[in-house]
Scaffold this active site. Structure first.
Site, PDB file in Angstrom:
ATOM      1  N   LYS A 291       1.036  -1.099   0.009  1.00  0.00           N
ATOM      2  CA  LYS A 291       0.049  -0.058   0.127  1.00  0.00           C
ATOM      3  C   LYS A 291       1.021   1.181   0.092  1.00  0.00           C
ATOM      4  O   LYS A 291       2.079   1.328   0.370  1.00  0.00           O
ATOM      5  CB  LYS A 291      -0.919   0.045   1.217  1.00  0.00           C
ATOM      6  CG  LYS A 291      -1.771  -1.095   1.312  1.00  0.00           C
ATOM      7  CD  LYS A 291      -3.292  -0.504   1.364  1.00  0.00           C
ATOM      8  CE  LYS A 291      -4.425  -1.408   1.876  1.00  0.00           C
ATOM      9  NZ  LYS A 291      -4.866  -1.395   3.166  1.00  0.00           N
TER      10      LYS A 291
ATOM     11  N   HIS B 186       1.888   7.085   2.393  1.00  0.00           N
ATOM     12  CA  HIS B 186       1.265   8.346   1.984  1.00  0.00           C
ATOM     13  C   HIS B 186       1.373   9.157   3.082  1.00  0.00           C
ATOM     14  O   HIS B 186       2.073   9.047   4.179  1.00  0.00           O
ATOM     15  CB  HIS B 186      -0.300   8.199   1.465  1.00  0.00           C
ATOM     16  CG  HIS B 186      -1.119   7.361   2.459  1.00  0.00           C
ATOM     17  ND1 HIS B 186      -1.565   8.196   3.705  1.00  0.00           N
ATOM     18  CD2 HIS B 186      -1.587   6.280   2.735  1.00  0.00           C
ATOM     19  CE1 HIS B 186      -2.368   7.418   4.487  1.00  0.00           C
ATOM     20  NE2 HIS B 186      -2.351   6.269   3.739  1.00  0.00           N
TER      21      HIS B 186
ATOM     22  N   HIS C 142       0.852   8.797   6.859  1.00  0.00           N
ATOM     23  CA  HIS C 142       1.950   7.676   7.759  1.00  0.00           C
ATOM     24  C   HIS C 142       2.908   8.816   8.276  1.00  0.00           C
ATOM     25  O   HIS C 142       3.854   8.210   9.171  1.00  0.00           O
ATOM     26  CB  HIS C 142       2.426   6.805   6.975  1.00  0.00           C
ATOM     27  CG  HIS C 142       1.842   5.729   6.298  1.00  0.00           C
ATOM     28  ND1 HIS C 142       1.258   5.483   4.990  1.00  0.00           N
ATOM     29  CD2 HIS C 142       1.016   5.057   7.069  1.00  0.00           C
ATOM     30  CE1 HIS C 142       0.559   4.534   4.915  1.00  0.00           C
ATOM     31  NE2 HIS C 142       0.385   4.167   6.131  1.00  0.00           N
TER      32      HIS C 142
HETATM   33  N1  ARG Z   1      -0.485  -1.075   9.987  1.00  0.00           N
HETATM   34  C1  ARG Z   1      -1.186  -0.526  10.810  1.00  0.00           C
HETATM   35  C2  ARG Z   1      -1.852   0.784  10.164  1.00  0.00           C
HETATM   36  O1  ARG Z   1      -1.223   1.245   9.049  1.00  0.00           O
HETATM   37  C3  ARG Z   1      -0.650   0.482  12.227  1.00  0.00           C
HETATM   38  C4  ARG Z   1      -0.175  -0.631  13.046  1.00  0.00           C
HETATM   39  C5  ARG Z   1      -0.153  -0.093  14.454  1.00  0.00           C
HETATM   40  N2  ARG Z   1       0.397  -0.929  15.264  1.00  0.00           N
HETATM   41  C6  ARG Z   1       0.205  -1.985  15.977  1.00  0.00           C
HETATM   42  N3  ARG Z   1       0.674  -2.456  16.831  1.00  0.00           N
HETATM   43  N4  ARG Z   1      -1.303  -2.187  15.827  1.00  0.00           N
HETATM   44  O2  ARG Z   1      -2.970   1.233  10.459  1.00  0.00           O
END
Ligand code: ARG
Length: 572
Positions: free
Chosen positions: A127, A130, A133
């Site tokens: 993905k 962007h 982030h």
């Molecule tokens: N990958 C997730 C997102 O982009 C964020 C992860 C956050 N960390 C976690 N331990 N849940 O929404």
């Protein structure tokens, strides 16, 4: 460096019977108006203890303190003792402290032997990386730097979103409509187009969803062909992410993302069963959290596949075993508040007292002036493009303003990217904000370029007085502080003095903007001093004393910028 407040508490302690130094310490105030002194001590509460009227008490204390070398002046105003530090003593103490510590001025060792995990950035593979982030990435990096500076033993983890049903979708889409060359040429944009295509097609043909679920189950079962594609998508994504991390100067100690826990989930499910927390509901497994005012947590789906939350539980358990953390910090958007409340509660229900050491550090949304984004519809603004645009626009500004730099490319990068980082860290993290190009690259507002420019200005003054600077640093003991006791010099130095306290506070509150705002104050304080006083004067003693203050200012701004993850250019 002397802690002046403690020193004052000790002095007061000698004059007052019946209060401890700690109690006195808590009572000392820092007046908002510096006309009322640097420190003030209210005597109202002492009336009972000493059986005297508060103004009388204040007068008695003021008289006793007057003789101390620590003060230029001690006054009693009504029931207050107002203390004005000796500016010379203060300057000498502060400047020798900064010069001795240099790069580590503001640091401490309160975190010694304590491990802190800082999990941040954590984008989803295949993905786009962007603009949304940027927040976790930049706030997390700064929190890591602050904790490192406070002496903690830090571990930076990028909990990559590299697992879950969306990989089923991606693989299905790739097999139906994709080809390898396109992915190799432009990985993320191509994979994103597949993802968009999938959602378009799935609206017409809902069986695609089913197909995607089956493919994900094959991935979970480690079928070689699915694993190969997944690994390829992951590698290509990481290449792109790393380009952005490199531009931002960000590193990680671990990329153990969601997939890392794929074989650690069964253990979690067994633990939940043993603790009698798991309930069956419609073929799926849930933890009921109604008692705690939360919706149920879905642990496994009907088809047995695991979920995001299950992987977070597994990750926390693994991290405790593997790192034995003192704190496990998660820099993740506030949209995920419920998710974190749920799984941290589940950790607690499993009987782990360290659940309290897992801390979700939320932040608000970033939106764009140009309008909203949607990954599903392919409307995204890539972070890499934003950073490149910031660098290019900075280049134009530098050329237009005729700014003197060592290297146009390097400075434009330091300032352009720094500007984006700085804007990100300017407001309380929990606030939503709108990304604005005008604000980011303004050299005059309370911005990154402004602070960096002030740093470069201080550097330039030091260069212009190089010989005297070196001499002053080498013969610090002979410096005559009497030349830097003017109001603007003194206000500036008080801000520098507070820097270590500010860093500690930013750490406690997980709030880098406290550092950001403070270095803006220091920059403003310096520019006022620069405006009010001639620094490179004829009188050598005066020049040297002033250069010492410039040196300390520059060092403090530099240390502050480093904590935000920014560079401090010597020329601009
Ligand atoms: N990958 C997730 C997102 O982009 C964020 C992860 C956050 N960390 C976690 N331990 N849940 O929404």
């Amino acid at each position: 460096m002397i802690n002046f407040k403690e020193e004052i508490a000790a002095l007061l302690n000698e004059t007052i019977d019946g209060l401890s130094a700690g109690e006195i310490m808590d009572m000392i105030e820092i007046p908002t108006d510096s006309k009322m002194g640097d420190y003030a001590f209210p005597c109202f509460k002492l009336a009972k203890l000493l059986r005297k009227a508060p103004p009388m008490i204040a007068q008695g204390i003021a008289e006793k303190l007057q003789g101390s070398e620590l003060f230029d002046k001690v006054e009693n105003v009504n029931a207050y003792v107002n203390m004005f530090l000796s500016r010379k003593v203060f300057m000498k103490e502060l400047l020798s402290g900064v010069i001795e510590m240099n790069d580590s001025f503001g640091s401490s060792d309160i975190g010694r032997n304590r491990k802190v995990i800082v999990e941040f950035s954590s984008p989803n593979i295949a993905k786009p990386f962007h603009i949304g982030h940027i927040r976790s990435t930049v706030i997390g990096n700064s929190i890591y730097k602050i904790y490192d500076f406070l002496g903690y033993d830090t571990v930076r983890i990028n909990h990559l979103g590299d697992y879950g049903t969306q990989f089923g979708k991606m693989i299905v889409s790739f097999r139906r409509w994709g080809n390898e060359e396109d992915v190799n040429r432009e990985p993320i944009k191509t994979l994103l187009s597949y993802y968009v295509k999938f959602h378009e097609e799935a609206e017409k043909d809902p069986t695609l969803e089913e197909e995607a679920r089956n493919v994900f189950t094959r991935l979970e079962n480690k079928e070689p062909e699915e694993v190969r594609l997944w690994q390829w998508f992951r590698d290509e994504s990481l290449k792109e992410f790393n380009r952005v991390y490199e531009m931002l100067g960000i590193k990680f100690d671990s990329y153990a993302g969601e997939s890392f826990y794929s074989d650690k989930m069964e253990n979690v499910i067994n633990m939940l069963k043993e603790a009698d927390l798991l309930k069956e509901s419609d073929g799926a497994n849930i933890v009921d959290l109604e008692e705690y005012g939360m919706s149920p947590a879905l642990i496994t789906k009907k088809d047995g596949s695991s979920l995001y939350i299950t992987r977070d539980i597994a990750a926390a358990v693994y991290r405790k075993e593997h790192y034995d953390f003192y704190k496990n910090l998660y820099i993740v958007a506030s949209q995920q508040n419920l998710h974190f409340q749920q799984w941290i509660k589940i950790i607690e229900l499993l009987g782990y007292d360290w659940s309290k050491d897992c801390v979700h550090i939320p932040f608000g949304l970033v939106s764009l002036e140009e309008g909203t984004m949607s990954t599903r519809h392919g409307r995204v603004v890539f972070l890499e493009d934003v950073l490149n645009r910031a660098v290019n626009q900075t280049k134009d500004i530098i050329l237009e303003k005729n700014v003197n730099t060592d290297s146009l490319d390097i400075t434009a990068k330091q300032v352009g990217i720094g500007a984006v980082i700085f804007q990100e860290l300017s407001n309380n993290r929990i606030k939503d904000y709108v990304f604005s190009w005008d604000k980011v690259l303004n050299f005059e507002g309370e911005t990154g370029p402004y602070v960096q420019y002030t740093h470069a200005r201080a550097a330039s003054v030091l260069r212009n007085g190089e010989e005297s600077t070196n001499h002053a640093l080498a013969a610090f003991d002979q410096a005559n502080m009497g030349y830097i006791t003017g109001d603007s010099a003194y206000e500036l130095s008080k801000l520098i003095y507070r820097f270590p306290e500010i860093v500690a506070e930013a750490g406690e509150k997980y709030e880098p903007s406290i550092v950001t705002r403070h270095i803006v104050n220091i920059a403003q304080g310096f520019n006022k001093f620069y405006h009010d006083e001639h620094i490179l004067v004829q009188n050598e003693d005066e020049k040297m004393a002033k250069l010492l203050l410039v040196y300390a200012t520059k060092q403090t701004i530099q240390n502050g910028l480093k904590l935000l993850g920014m560079e401090a250019p010597e020329r601009m």
